[in-house]
Design an enzyme around this catalytic site. Structure first.
Site, PDB file in Angstrom:
ATOM      1  CE1 TYR A 107      13.808 -27.294  38.786  1.00 49.12           C
ATOM      2  CE2 TYR A 107      12.424 -27.466  36.832  1.00 49.12           C
ATOM      3  CZ  TYR A 107      12.640 -27.714  38.175  1.00 49.12           C
ATOM      4  OH  TYR A 107      11.699 -28.384  38.904  1.00 49.12           O
ATOM      5  CD  GLU A 195      13.603 -30.066  41.158  1.00 53.81           C
ATOM      6  OE1 GLU A 195      12.625 -29.312  41.104  1.00 53.81           O
ATOM      7  OE2 GLU A 195      14.311 -30.192  42.178  1.00 53.81           O
TER       8      GLU A 195
END
Ligand code: GDP
Ligand code: MN
Length: 390
Positions: A107, A195
Site C-alpha cells: 500500500y 493512492e
C-alpha cells in the site's frame, strides 16, 4: 473531485510511474478487442469507489472470448461495494488491462498532513484489499513519512519508505522514483490524494501500480482547466452537483427540516439549534456571501427535491448581504416555485426591517421568526405538524 482509475493511471503514467497498459471498454465488443491484444487480462469496473475487488468488480478473463462474456455481465450491473451503499453504482465502463503475475502487494499513498502543514507518505507492506482491516487491527503496520511541502520529496524519505516495505536494490530505486512522481503529481495538480493499492511486486521482480486513486482539491480546480474534462457527472450525487454549479455549499442529511443559511458557521449553529429543539436538519446549506435570486431558487430546488423535507428554515444574518435583497430572493423563489410546505424566515442585520416588510407584504404564507431560537422552534413545530410522526 474524484476521477476514475483509468484516468488516475493516465496521469501517473504521464508522471513516469510504472503503470500497466489498459483500454477502456463501454461494450463487450470493445472489451473483447482489447483482450485480444493482451491475452489473459483483468476487467475492472470503472466507478468512483474502492472495494471493487471484494464486490465482484475486478475479474480475471483467460482469453478474449471469456472477456466478452464477462464484460457482458459486468456492464450495466450495479456494483455495491462497502463504500457505495446498498444501491450500488451503475457500471458504464470497464478498464481492460493485462493480468500481471503478483508476488507481493504493498500500500502506498501521498496525501496532506494538515496538522504539520506538510505532505505525508503512507506505506504498508500489507497492501491489497485488506488494508482497511490492517488499519483497524494492526495500525503499527502502516508507516507515515513526512515530506516538506516547500522542499518537496527527498531521497532519504524514499529510503525510509523502502525500509518500511522491505525493498532493496533495484526495487528500492524504483520506489524512490515512483514516490518522486507521486509527490510531483500531488503538488503540481493540487491533489488531495494519490493512492496506489496495490503497488505490486511482480513475478519478474519489478514494481507496478495495479490500482490508482487520485482526488483533487476542489478549491484549486480553477487553476487546472485541463482537469475539468476528467469530471464524470454520472458518478456524482445529482443534488451535490447542482449545488456545486450554483456555488452552494451543500451536504445532504437525513432529517426533515431543510436549512438555507448564509455562512458555514451559522449553518452549523442552525443545525445545532434545530436539534436542540428536538428536530433533525435535512441538510447543511451555506449560500455564501451574496445570494442572488437564482442562488436562492437553486437552493430551494435542492431542498424541495428531498421528499423528507417538511419545513424550510431560512436563517440569514445580513452583514455584507443585505436582508432586503435576500427577502426579495426568497419571495420571488417561493412565488415562482409554489412552495407549499411551511417556510420560516429569520432575518437579522443590515436592512432587516426592510426585509421583514418585504416578506410581510408578499402575501405569501411565510412565517417570520423573531430570532434564531424562535425560528428553530417554529420550524421544528411545523415539521412535526406536517409530518407523519415517523
Ligand atoms: P479495489 O478493490 O477497488 O481497490 O480494486 P483493485 O484494482 O485494487 O483490485 C482488487 C484486487 O484485485 C487487487 O488487490 C489485486 O489483488 C487484484 N488485481 C487487480 N489487478 C490485478 C492484476 O493485474 N493482476 C493480478 N494478479 N491481480 C490483480
Ligand atoms: Mn485497490
Amino acid at each position: 473531485m474524484k476521477i476514475h482509475e483509468y484516468q488516475a493511471k493516465e496521469l501517473l503514467r504521464a508522471y513516469g510511474a510504472p503503470v500497466p497498459p489498459g483500454e477502456v471498454a463501454a461494450t463487450a465488443e470493445q472489451a473483447a478487442a482489447a483482450a485480444e491484444k493482451y491475452g489473459r487480462c483483468v476487467l475492472k469496473a470503472q466507478v468512483h469507489s474502492g472495494g471493487r475487488g471484494k464486490a465482484g468488480g475486478v475479474r480475471l478473463a483467460e482469453n478474449a472470448e471469456k472477456a466478452r462474456a464477462l464484460a457482458g455481465d459486468m456492464l450495466g450491473m450495479r456494483l455495491a461495494t462497502n463504500q457505495t451503499g446498498p444501491e450500488g453504482k451503475l457500471v458504464r465502463k470497464l478498464l481492460v488491462t493485462p493480468a500481471v503475475e503478483v508476488k507481493k502487494e504493498f500500500y502506498l499513498c501521498v496525501t496532506g498532513d494538515h496538522e504539520n502543514a506538510a505532505l505525508v507518505i503512507i506505506a504498508s507492506a500489507d497492501g491489497g484489499t485488506e488494508i482497511e482491516e490492517t488499519a483497524r487491527t494492526h495500525p503499527e503496520r502502516i508507516a507515515r513519512v513526512r515530506v516538506s511541502a516547500s522542499e518537496g520529496f527527498k531521497r532519504y524519505e524514499g529510503l525510509q519508505a523502502a525500509g518500511v516495505l522491505g525493498l532493496s536494490g533495484e526495487n528500492e530505486q524504483e520506489l524512490i522514483s515512483l514516490l518522486a512522481s507521486m509527490v510531483r503529481l500531488y503538488q503540481e495538480k493540487d491533489c488531495s490524494l494519490v493512492e496506489i493499492n496495490p503497488l505490486a511486486l511482480t513475478a519478474d521482480g519489478h514494481l507496478m501500480c495495479l490500482d490508482a486513486k487520485v482526488a483533487f482539491d476542489d478549491n484549486a480546480l480553477f487553476r487546472h482547466p485541463e482537469l475539468k474534462e476528467m469530471r464524470d457527472i454520472d458518478e456524482e450525487d445529482p443534488r451535490e452537483y447542482l449545488a456545486s454549479q450554483h456555488g452552494l455549499n451543500f451536504v445532504s442529511l437525513s432529517g426533515t427540516i431543510g436549512c438555507l443559511v448564509n455562512g458555514a458557521g451559522l449553518a452549523m449553529a442552525t443545525m445545532d439549534i434545530i436539534q436542540h429543539f428536538g428536530g433533525e436538519p435535512a441538510n447543511f446549506l451555506d449560500v455564501g456571501g451574496g445570494a442572488s435570486k437564482e442562488k436562492v431558487q437553486a437552493a430551494f430546488e435542492l431542498l424541495l427535491s428531498d421528499k423528507n423535507v417538511r419545513a424550510i428554515f431560512v436563517n440569514i444574518f445580513g452583514g455584507i448581504m443585505k436582508c432586503d435583497v435576500i427577502a426579495e430572493g426568497v419571495v420571488a423563489a417561493a412565488r415562482e416555485m409554489g412552495i407549499t410546505i411551511p417556510l420560516i424566515v429569520r432575518l437579522e442585520g443590515t436592512n432587516a426591517a426592510l426585509g421583514k416588510q418585504i416578506l410581510a407584504d408578499s402575501g405569501l404564507a411565510i412565517i417570520p421568526a423573531e430570532n434564531m431560537a424562535d425560528g428553530a422552534r417554529k420550524a421544528v413545530e411545523a415539521a412535526r405538524a406536517g409530518g407523519d410522526g415517523a
